[in-house]
Scaffold this motif. Structure first.
Motif, PDB file in Angstrom:
ATOM      1  N   GLU A   1     -14.856 -12.717   7.031  1.00  0.00           N
ATOM      2  CA  GLU A   1     -15.558 -12.698   8.321  1.00  0.00           C
ATOM      3  C   GLU A   1     -17.079 -12.593   8.142  1.00  0.00           C
ATOM      4  O   GLU A   1     -17.710 -11.667   8.678  1.00  0.00           O
ATOM      5  CB  GLU A   1     -15.055 -11.529   9.172  1.00  0.00           C
TER       6      GLU A   1
ATOM      7  N   ARG B   1      -8.460 -10.312  -0.875  1.00  0.00           N
ATOM      8  CA  ARG B   1      -8.826  -9.408  -1.975  1.00  0.00           C
ATOM      9  C   ARG B   1      -7.917  -9.551  -3.195  1.00  0.00           C
ATOM     10  O   ARG B   1      -8.299  -9.164  -4.291  1.00  0.00           O
ATOM     11  CB  ARG B   1      -8.809  -7.947  -1.492  1.00  0.00           C
TER      12      ARG B   1
ATOM     13  N   ALA C   1       2.406  -4.996   2.797  1.00  0.00           N
ATOM     14  CA  ALA C   1       1.420  -5.699   3.626  1.00  0.00           C
ATOM     15  C   ALA C   1       1.456  -7.212   3.437  1.00  0.00           C
ATOM     16  O   ALA C   1       1.046  -7.957   4.325  1.00  0.00           O
ATOM     17  CB  ALA C   1       0.016  -5.175   3.330  1.00  0.00           C
TER      18      ALA C   1
ATOM     19  N   ILE D   1      -8.069   0.154  -4.864  1.00  0.00           N
ATOM     20  CA  ILE D   1      -7.426   1.014  -3.866  1.00  0.00           C
ATOM     21  C   ILE D   1      -6.229   1.720  -4.509  1.00  0.00           C
ATOM     22  O   ILE D   1      -5.387   1.086  -5.140  1.00  0.00           O
ATOM     23  CB  ILE D   1      -6.968   0.166  -2.645  1.00  0.00           C
TER      24      ILE D   1
ATOM     25  N   HIS E   1     -12.032 -14.789  12.544  1.00  0.00           N
ATOM     26  CA  HIS E   1     -11.329 -14.573  13.805  1.00  0.00           C
ATOM     27  C   HIS E   1     -11.700 -15.635  14.813  1.00  0.00           C
ATOM     28  O   HIS E   1     -11.146 -15.692  15.907  1.00  0.00           O
ATOM     29  CB  HIS E   1     -11.733 -13.215  14.405  1.00  0.00           C
TER      30      HIS E   1
ATOM     31  N   PRO F   1      -3.843 -12.680  13.690  1.00  0.00           N
ATOM     32  CA  PRO F   1      -4.247 -11.485  14.438  1.00  0.00           C
ATOM     33  C   PRO F   1      -4.629 -10.321  13.527  1.00  0.00           C
ATOM     34  O   PRO F   1      -4.296 -10.301  12.348  1.00  0.00           O
ATOM     35  CB  PRO F   1      -3.008 -11.151  15.277  1.00  0.00           C
ATOM     36  N   SER F   2      -5.313  -9.368  14.094  1.00  0.00           N
ATOM     37  CA  SER F   2      -5.759  -8.191  13.364  1.00  0.00           C
ATOM     38  C   SER F   2      -4.581  -7.492  12.691  1.00  0.00           C
ATOM     39  O   SER F   2      -3.533  -7.312  13.302  1.00  0.00           O
ATOM     40  CB  SER F   2      -6.448  -7.246  14.351  1.00  0.00           C
ATOM     41  N   GLY F   3      -4.767  -7.126  11.428  1.00  0.00           N
ATOM     42  CA  GLY F   3      -3.727  -6.381  10.714  1.00  0.00           C
ATOM     43  C   GLY F   3      -2.656  -7.240  10.078  1.00  0.00           C
ATOM     44  O   GLY F   3      -1.685  -6.721   9.528  1.00  0.00           O
ATOM     45  N   CYS F   4      -2.809  -8.577  10.109  1.00  0.00           N
ATOM     46  CA  CYS F   4      -1.749  -9.449   9.588  1.00  0.00           C
ATOM     47  C   CYS F   4      -1.859  -9.660   8.078  1.00  0.00           C
ATOM     48  O   CYS F   4      -0.989 -10.290   7.488  1.00  0.00           O
ATOM     49  CB  CYS F   4      -1.750 -10.793  10.301  1.00  0.00           C
ATOM     50  N   GLY F   5      -2.931  -9.145   7.460  1.00  0.00           N
ATOM     51  CA  GLY F   5      -3.001  -9.214   5.998  1.00  0.00           C
ATOM     52  C   GLY F   5      -4.017 -10.207   5.445  1.00  0.00           C
ATOM     53  O   GLY F   5      -4.034 -10.470   4.236  1.00  0.00           O
ATOM     54  N   LYS F   6      -4.900 -10.720   6.261  1.00  0.00           N
ATOM     55  CA  LYS F   6      -5.875 -11.716   5.793  1.00  0.00           C
ATOM     56  C   LYS F   6      -6.807 -11.130   4.727  1.00  0.00           C
ATOM     57  O   LYS F   6      -6.997 -11.724   3.668  1.00  0.00           O
ATOM     58  CB  LYS F   6      -6.729 -12.243   6.964  1.00  0.00           C
ATOM     59  N   SER F   7      -7.397  -9.973   5.042  1.00  0.00           N
ATOM     60  CA  SER F   7      -8.324  -9.364   4.067  1.00  0.00           C
ATOM     61  C   SER F   7      -7.573  -8.932   2.817  1.00  0.00           C
ATOM     62  O   SER F   7      -8.068  -9.099   1.695  1.00  0.00           O
ATOM     63  CB  SER F   7      -9.027  -8.151   4.679  1.00  0.00           C
ATOM     64  N   THR F   8      -6.386  -8.377   3.026  1.00  0.00           N
ATOM     65  CA  THR F   8      -5.568  -7.960   1.884  1.00  0.00           C
ATOM     66  C   THR F   8      -5.315  -9.160   0.974  1.00  0.00           C
ATOM     67  O   THR F   8      -5.492  -9.084  -0.248  1.00  0.00           O
ATOM     68  CB  THR F   8      -4.225  -7.391   2.384  1.00  0.00           C
TER      69      THR F   8
ATOM     70  N   TYR G   1       0.896  -1.161   0.000  1.00  0.00           N
ATOM     71  CA  TYR G   1       0.000   0.000   0.000  1.00  0.00           C
ATOM     72  C   TYR G   1       0.928   1.203   0.000  1.00  0.00           C
ATOM     73  O   TYR G   1       1.466   1.585   1.047  1.00  0.00           O
ATOM     74  CB  TYR G   1      -0.856   0.026   1.260  1.00  0.00           C
TER      75      TYR G   1
ATOM     76  N   LYS H   1       4.169   1.066   2.124  1.00  0.00           N
ATOM     77  CA  LYS H   1       4.022   0.073   3.190  1.00  0.00           C
ATOM     78  C   LYS H   1       3.723  -1.307   2.612  1.00  0.00           C
ATOM     79  O   LYS H   1       2.738  -1.509   1.918  1.00  0.00           O
ATOM     80  CB  LYS H   1       2.874   0.497   4.112  1.00  0.00           C
TER      81      LYS H   1
END
Ligand SMILES: Nc1ncnc2c1ncn2[C@@H]1O[C@H](COP(=O)(O)OP(=O)(O)OP(=O)(O)O)[C@@H](O)[C@H]1O
Ligand SMILES: [Mg+2]
Length: 255
Positions: free
Chosen positions: A177, A53, A24, A62, A208, A43-50, A19, A22
């Motif tokens: 999720e 996608r 990811a 994006i 999660h 954990p949150s922010g580890c790149g699962k959604s990224t 991004y 940064k």
């Protein structure tokens, strides 16, 4: 960790995603098997959604995203082809919050097929009914198909979202999720639905909820800081993880 190449429908090789400046995702390799449920945990922010996608190029929307590496779906490198419409037909998506359009239940499910040029009423009726049946919501909505979809409960709306995805006749359905906004009973209904759907679809789901991953998935990938730490049969990930960090996570010691 064994990856049976011959049955994999999605092959990801050395995938990096930025991004802007940064980074990811870092060198992600993953072979996702056809007609299985693959869970992405971490954990949150580890790149699962990224990561999720990247499988239907939703990150293209994006600004400033740069991607290197390969995502091969059905032998086609999706970042070397420009047919994103075809890709999104093949790879459907269900989001965390139900995102139905402010129109009737019928029109929501018929939306995609109509966009694909299907106009015949009988044909649309069949697609709508079949899709709602496949999403285990037909009986609850068959008498109110022409009423607003937004009048349904959250759990019902999420099943209509799944019906809307199914109506496009995808091979693969990505779910980010999908039950995190739902009550326990709706959650169980969706879990049952996912378990039944895997005879027809390849499903990749971010969750999660560790119990959920254990209940419904065949394979699990554990993400940490943009990398896959471990990928294996779900039973192995939860009973005999090979990496200490996986063990710490699945036993609730962090995250
Ligand atoms: N549109 C964006 N622009 C910039 N950075 C982003 C963007 N989306 C995500 N990130 C960053 O990329 C990293 C991975 O985010 P991602 O949303 O993929 O994590 P996640 O594992 O899905 O987290 P969660 O469990 O909280 O949903 C995070 O550091 C996040 O801040
Ligand atoms: Mg996420």
């Amino acid at each position: 960790m064994e990856q049976r190449k011959e049955a994999s429908i999605i092959n990801v090789r050395d995938l990096n995603l930025f991004y802007g400046e940064k980074q990811a995702l870092f060198g992600v390799d993953l072979a996702i098997q056809e007609k299985e449920v693959t869970a992405l945990i971490g954990p949150s922010g580890c790149g699962k959604s990224t990561f999720l996608r990247t499988l239907n190029r939703m990150n293209d929307l994006i600004d400033g995203v740069k991607i290197t590496g390969d995502v091969v779906i059905d032998h086609e490198n999706i970042y070397r082809s420009n047919d994103v419409i075809k890709l999104r037909t093949k790879v459907g998506m269900v989001f965390q919050k139900p995102n139905l359009f402010p129109m009737s239940i019928y029109d929501n499910v018929a939306y995609g097929p109509r966009m694909q040029g299907i106009k015949n009423k009988k044909e649309l009726n069949i697609i709508v009914e079949d899709s709602l049946r496949s999403a285990a919501i037909w009986d609850e909505v068959k008498d109110r198909l022409k009423t607003s979809a937004l009048g349904l409960s959250g759990g019902q709306q999420q099943r209509v979202c799944i019906a809307r995805a199914i109506a496009m006749k995808p091979d693969i359905i990505l779910m980010d999720e999908p039950t995190s906004a739902l009550d326990p009973i709706s959650t169980l209904k969706i879990e049952e639905l996912i378990t039944n759907m895997k005879k027809d679809y390849t499903i990749v789901i971010v969750t999660h909820n560790m119990q959920q991953a254990a209940r419904i998935s065949d394979k699990t990938a554990f993400f940490l800081n943009g990398e896959i730490v471990e990928y294996d049969d779900t039973d192995n990930i939860f009973s005999t993880p090979q990496d200490q960090r996986t063990e710490d996570y699945v036993t609730g010691r962090f995250g």
